[in-house]
Design a protein around this motif. Structure first.
Motif, PDB file in Angstrom:
ATOM      1  N   VAL A  78       0.816  -1.226  -0.103  1.00 60.94           N
ATOM      2  CA  VAL A  78      -0.054  -0.143  -0.049  1.00 60.94           C
ATOM      3  C   VAL A  78       0.907   1.367   0.016  1.00 60.94           C
ATOM      4  CG1 VAL A  78      -1.639   1.188   1.225  1.00 60.94           C
ATOM      5  CG2 VAL A  78      -1.799  -1.248   1.225  1.00 60.94           C
ATOM      6  N   PHE A  79       0.576   2.209  -0.660  1.00 61.72           N
ATOM      7  CA  PHE A  79       1.286   3.191  -0.965  1.00 61.72           C
ATOM      8  C   PHE A  79       0.506   4.599  -0.483  1.00 61.72           C
ATOM      9  CE2 PHE A  79       2.113   7.262  -3.152  1.00 61.72           C
ATOM     10  CZ  PHE A  79       3.219   7.842  -2.576  1.00 61.72           C
ATOM     11  N   GLU A  80       0.749   5.256   0.539  1.00 57.29           N
ATOM     12  CA  GLU A  80      -0.083   6.525   0.974  1.00 57.29           C
ATOM     13  C   GLU A  80       0.818   7.513   1.355  1.00 57.29           C
ATOM     14  OE1 GLU A  80      -3.325   7.514   4.396  1.00 57.29           O
ATOM     15  OE2 GLU A  80      -2.797   5.596   4.097  1.00 57.29           O
ATOM     16  N   ALA A  81       0.503   8.815   0.707  1.00 59.62           N
ATOM     17  CA  ALA A  81       1.019  10.020   1.022  1.00 59.62           C
ATOM     18  C   ALA A  81       0.126  11.151   1.147  1.00 59.62           C
ATOM     19  CB  ALA A  81       2.114  10.319  -0.149  1.00 59.62           C
ATOM     20  N   SER A  82       0.679  11.944   2.194  1.00 58.31           N
ATOM     21  CA  SER A  82      -0.404  13.213   2.513  1.00 58.31           C
ATOM     22  C   SER A  82       0.389  14.230   2.864  1.00 58.31           C
ATOM     23  CB  SER A  82      -1.624  12.640   3.082  1.00 58.31           C
ATOM     24  OG  SER A  82      -1.085  12.468   4.467  1.00 58.31           O
ATOM     25  N   HIS A  92      -4.864  -2.314  -3.401  1.00 57.98           N
ATOM     26  CA  HIS A  92      -5.463  -3.289  -4.317  1.00 57.98           C
ATOM     27  C   HIS A  92      -6.641  -2.917  -4.994  1.00 57.98           C
ATOM     28  CE1 HIS A  92      -7.806  -3.674  -0.671  1.00 57.98           C
ATOM     29  NE2 HIS A  92      -8.691  -4.267  -1.311  1.00 57.98           N
ATOM     30  N   ARG A  93      -7.326  -1.808  -4.438  1.00 60.40           N
ATOM     31  CA  ARG A  93      -8.610  -1.248  -5.077  1.00 60.40           C
ATOM     32  C   ARG A  93      -8.254  -0.398  -6.160  1.00 60.40           C
ATOM     33  NH1 ARG A  93     -11.744   0.880  -0.217  1.00 60.40           N
ATOM     34  NH2 ARG A  93     -11.810   2.274  -1.459  1.00 60.40           N
ATOM     35  N   GLN A 155       7.817   2.851  -2.705  1.00 64.37           N
ATOM     36  CA  GLN A 155       6.396   2.130  -2.230  1.00 64.37           C
ATOM     37  C   GLN A 155       5.633   2.381  -3.401  1.00 64.37           C
ATOM     38  OE1 GLN A 155       5.415   4.726   1.043  1.00 64.37           O
ATOM     39  NE2 GLN A 155       6.662   3.879   2.433  1.00 64.37           N
ATOM     40  N   LEU A 156       5.586   3.169  -4.234  1.00 65.50           N
ATOM     41  CA  LEU A 156       4.794   3.348  -5.282  1.00 65.50           C
ATOM     42  C   LEU A 156       5.028   2.390  -6.449  1.00 65.50           C
ATOM     43  CD1 LEU A 156       2.227   4.760  -6.620  1.00 65.50           C
ATOM     44  CD2 LEU A 156       3.576   6.281  -7.536  1.00 65.50           C
ATOM     45  N   ASP A 157       6.257   1.982  -6.535  1.00 67.47           N
ATOM     46  CA  ASP A 157       6.682   1.285  -7.394  1.00 67.47           C
ATOM     47  C   ASP A 157       6.143  -0.089  -7.087  1.00 67.47           C
ATOM     48  OD1 ASP A 157       7.674   2.890  -9.451  1.00 67.47           O
ATOM     49  OD2 ASP A 157      10.020   2.837  -8.666  1.00 67.47           O
TER      50      ASP A 157
END
Length: 169
Positions: A78-82, A92-93, A155-157
């Protein structure tokens, strides 16, 4: 040979062209047709009154979880940045982009490409989602430090390698 005169583009949709596009901005059109007589109205009123009672019984008898267990079932990256205004989540979605109160969500089959870019100076990390119909949706995230760029790229890769299929139509 027949030729059409005028534009071949489709009419635009959205709040800028149709105020009824935003729910609640205008009153809804009447759903009643001329064939419906006065005998139809009491049935609708009774159904509306019975609906809240049925909902109360359902919630009291069986408590349901607020979130579906779909998120717990996927054990992938999972990639999360904010930052203070924007947020991106890739899992996965699909990919979800949020800027202030605006959100958009793309499933993996709706994505043509995902591009990342870092500013030469400053701490802005840009992620652009490209769709197959030649539209793109960029979002900029202000990183706490430039050293986060490499971590976010990794992470995004990992998410793209796990879920994004380049050969999908």
């Amino acid at each position: 040979m027949e030729q059409r005169i005028g534009s071949s583009s489709q009419p635009l949709e959205g709040a800028g062209f149709d105020p009824a596009f935003i729910p609640g901005l205008t009153s809804p059109a009447s759903a009643r047709t001329e064939e419906d007589g006065p005998e139809k109205e009491p049935e609708v009123a009774e159904a509306e009154e019975a609906a809240p009672e049925a909902e109360e019984k359902d919630t009291a008898s069986s408590p349901e979880p607020e979130e579906p267990e779909e998120d717990a079932a996927a054990d992938g990256p999972v990639f999360e940045a904010s930052d203070r205004r924007s947020r991106i989540v890739a899992d996965h979605r699909g990919v979800r982009l949020c800027l202030d109160d605006q959100e958009c969500e793309f499933r993996w089959d709706e994505i043509g490409a995902v591009e990342t870019e870092t500013a030469r100076f400053g701490k802005r990390y840009t992620v652009t989602v490209h769709t197959p119909d030649r539209r793109w949706y960029p979002i900029e995230i202000e990183a706490p430090a430039r050293s986060r760029f490499a971590e976010w790229d990794e992470q995004l890769d990992a998410v793209l390698d796990a879920y994004f299929d380049e050969n999908a139509e």
